[in-house]
Design an enzyme around this catalytic site. Structure first.
Site, short mmCIF file in Angstrom:
data_model
loop_
_atom_site.label_atom_id
_atom_site.label_comp_id
_atom_site.label_asym_id
_atom_site.label_seq_id
_atom_site.Cartn_x
_atom_site.Cartn_y
_atom_site.Cartn_z
CB SER A 138 87.46 67.83 51.28
OG SER A 138 88.12 68.09 52.28
CE1 TYR A 151 82.85 66.53 53.77
CE2 TYR A 151 85.22 66.61 54.07
CZ TYR A 151 84.00 67.29 53.46
OH TYR A 151 84.27 68.36 52.93
#
Length: 256
Positions: A138, A151
């Site tokens: 990401s 995350y």
């Protein structure tokens, strides 16, 4: 280009994972799907591209189930040639309010699962002297956002794992790289847009502009199809010496 190859894509019954699986299938790769939700729909979309499909419902937080999935893929297709580690979950909260069990689940699914699939796929890839490991990280593997501690930690970890695997396979025909998307219009992100529109009493279009405007200078979503084509490039001969990169497709997010 990928005829007679087998690609295993975790978290591939929708969104980014399904987009990557379809792009690899269009190049002739047989596909091992994994995930939950509309399994039959995903399987039908892949089968319509003329390749063989195997589905395995491994819970990516459980190493024993991951091992069973990798065995099933090898039993059906001989080996996994292309491994795409895409499975992921999210939880948003300040660190002092972050439930420890959510931290553990995010680290297990978003990071540890990639270690387990990689360690199990590498021996056959090395024996064949050809393999592609593609980790879907990401932009949060490169930069941080508040309230996403688990995350961001997991995605930074994925980028680090990618580099280590690339170094350990540097003299072989196996490569390992990471894709770092910004906002991608998946069902999960659409829910965030809908929630923002409802909370602020604004249109979906305005909520989309607000969401993109916070982070993404291009003001447009990356698509699963674009990410799929990048995965295809990583599998091509042109990428034989692309090793250990974290390739962001983020509309300029990390360039700020």
């Amino acid at each position: 280009m990928l005829k007679h190859k087998t690609a295993l894509v975790t978290g591939s019954t929708s969104g980014i994972g399904l987009g990557i699986a379809k792009a690899l299938a269009r190049q002739g790769a047989n596909i091992v799907l994994n995930g939950f939700g509309d399994v039959d729909g995903a399987r039908a979309e892949i089968a319509a591209l003329g390749v063989d499909v195997l589905y395995h419902g491994a819970d990516m937080s459980r190493p024993a189930e991951i091992e069973d999935m990798m065995r099933a893929a090898a039993d059906r297709f001989g080996r996994v040639d292309i491994l795409v580690n895409n499975a992921g979950i999210q939880h948003v909260a300040a660190i002092e309010d972050f439930p420890p069990e959510r931290w553990d689940a995010i680290i297990a699914i978003n990071l540890s699962s990639a270690f387990h699939t990689t360690r199990l796929a590498l021996p056959a890839m090395k024996a064949a002297n050809w393999g592609r490991i593609i980790n879907v990280a990401s932009v949060h593997g490169l930069v941080a956002s508040a309230q996403k501690s688990a995350y961001v930690a997991a995605k930074h970890g994925i980028v680090g794992l990618t580099k280590v695997v690339a170094l350990e396979t540097a003299t072989t025909g196996v490569t390992c790289n990471a894709i770092c998307p910004g906002w991608v219009l998946t069902p999960l992100v659409q829910k965030q847009v809908d929630a923002k529109a409802a909370a602020l009493g604004i249109s979906n279009e305005e909520a989309t502009r607000l969401l993109l405007g916070e982070k993404e200078p291009s003001m447009q979503f990356t698509t699963p199809e674009e990410l799929g084509e990048l995965a295809v490039f990583f599998c091509s001969p042109a990428a034989n010496n692309v090793r250990g990169v974290a390739w962001n497709m983020d509309g300029g997010w990390a360039a700020q």
